[in-house]
Design an enzyme around this catalytic site. Structure first.
Site, PDB file in Angstrom:
ATOM      1  N   SER A 144      -7.389 -79.731  11.050  1.00 28.82           N
ATOM      2  CA  SER A 144      -6.794 -80.686  11.980  1.00 28.82           C
ATOM      3  C   SER A 144      -5.947 -79.980  13.030  1.00 28.82           C
ATOM      4  O   SER A 144      -5.350 -78.929  12.766  1.00 28.82           O
ATOM      5  CB  SER A 144      -5.910 -81.675  11.206  1.00 28.82           C
ATOM      6  OG  SER A 144      -5.123 -82.456  12.079  1.00 28.82           O
ATOM      7  N   TYR A 169       0.649 -83.895   5.789  1.00 30.30           N
ATOM      8  CA  TYR A 169      -0.774 -83.888   6.143  1.00 30.30           C
ATOM      9  C   TYR A 169      -1.158 -82.557   6.771  1.00 30.30           C
ATOM     10  O   TYR A 169      -2.144 -81.918   6.385  1.00 30.30           O
ATOM     11  CB  TYR A 169      -1.082 -85.039   7.105  1.00 30.30           C
ATOM     12  CG  TYR A 169      -2.471 -84.974   7.709  1.00 30.30           C
ATOM     13  CD1 TYR A 169      -3.597 -85.163   6.909  1.00 30.30           C
ATOM     14  CD2 TYR A 169      -2.657 -84.726   9.064  1.00 30.30           C
ATOM     15  CE1 TYR A 169      -4.872 -85.091   7.454  1.00 30.30           C
ATOM     16  CE2 TYR A 169      -3.925 -84.659   9.614  1.00 30.30           C
ATOM     17  CZ  TYR A 169      -5.023 -84.844   8.798  1.00 30.30           C
ATOM     18  OH  TYR A 169      -6.290 -84.766   9.338  1.00 30.30           O
TER      19      TYR A 169
END
Length: 338
Positions: A144, A169
């Site tokens: 990501s 995350y």
């Protein structure tokens, strides 16, 4: 090839699985269908792939597609399942694994951190172990843009330091890259990580800006604009993303480095207020903007340098924001019968 695509009921996984099946590969789609967001949307994506909802609701059953036949099969399974996952690898004998399953969302990681460790750490370890034990040649996996944290150098490059994540995350995604590097080094198989930048388009996730803004404007509600709109994102259209992932899966493995991480984005940065203006234009309605401070874990600007992906795979994102927003709005109004 025979390819496992995890997260096949998710946004990116759905497009990648469909693209691969249409090209004649044999695809097994895996998804836990968790309730992080509306499961009806996930089942609707599976329906597009020819998978009946009632059958898909059952765990551990492999279901053939009514659209693609034996070219696409689906199994509902959690990556954390250390018993059933190896059984799947043993029976199906995959050539390539594309791991797109993960607990997504920056803000939700502040509320439910355990879900991120279970799916993104434990689940990814189980994938690596299966790839190792069943001699899979190539693992493609989702990282990501969140790993860049508060980096201020623009555009982001894969050579930048990413040791300072600002959300759990992001920390799990950086961990995935480190784990992949370790397994590539120790066991000799190829891993390719993809740092996705803000992906949008038809069938998108309801927790992302495109969906949230559209839904609020249609309902006449104010839209939440964080950092008072002083944000920019490398918005990337889903078809460009899926095409890039498929190119990486299909390219001859002999020409790859054993371990590699790429940015995959649109190669530019769009001001958030310009993005909102495109949505307003397509809907023919002005949004009421609720200007709010920056959210914890969020960043002001993202921009992907994708030169390496262009060079190695001839990746060419070519969907302008106006065209992408138009396609999403058309899908959204149709899907919700508005």
């Amino acid at each position: 090839m025979k390819i496992l695509v995890t997260g096949a009921a998710g946004f990116i996984g759905f497009y990648v699985a469909k693209n691969l099946a249409e090209k004649g590969h044999t695809v097994v789609g895996l998804d836990s269908i968790n309730d992080y967001y509306d499961t009806d949307l996930k089942y609707a994506r599976l329906k597009e792939l020819g998978i009946d909802k009632k059958k898909a609701e059952l765990f551990k059953n492999i279901i053939a597609s009514d659209v693609f036949g034996a070219s696409f099969k689906f199994i509902r399974l959690q990556l954390e399942d250390r018993v059933e996952l190896p059984k799947l690898f043993k029976s199906e004998k995959f050539d390539v694994v594309c791991n797109l399953a993960a607990q997504a969302g920056v803000r939700y990681s502040l509320e439910n951190p355990e879900a991120y460790v279970d799916s993104n750490i434990v689940g990814f370890l189980n994938i690596l172990e299966c790839v190792r034990n069943y001699k899979i040649k190539h693992l493609v996996y989702a990282s990501s843009s969140s790993v860049y944290g508060l980096n201020e150098k623009i555009p982001f490059e894969t050579t930048d330091n990413v040791d300072n994540p600002i959300s759990l995350y992001a920390a799990t995604k950086k961990s995935n890259e480190l784990m992949a590097h370790t397994y590539s080094h120790l066991y000799g198989f190829t891993t390719t990580g993809l740092r996705f930048f803000t992906v949008y388009g038809p069938w998108g996730r309801p927790d992302m800006a495109m969906f949230l803004f559209t839904e609020a404007i249609v309902k006449g509600d104010p839209i939440k604009v964080f950092n008072e709109g002083k944000m920019e994102r490398d918005f990337t259209y889903i078809n460009d993303i899926a095409e890039g992932v498929v190119r990486i899966i299909e390219k001859n493995i002999e020409h790859r480095p054993r371990y590699k991480v790429y940015n995959i984005g649109n190669n530019n940065s769009v001001p958030l207020l310009d993005f909102i203006a495109n949505i307003e234009n397509e809907l023919g309605t002005k949004a009421t903007k609720q200007l709010l401070p920056m959210q914890p874990g969020d960043v002001k600007k993202t921009w992907a340098n994708v030169d390496e992906l262009m060079k190695d795979y001839e990746y060419r994102p070519n969907t302008p924001i106006s065209k992408g927003v138009k396609a999403f709005i058309k899908w959204y109004l149709s899907y919700y019968d508005i």
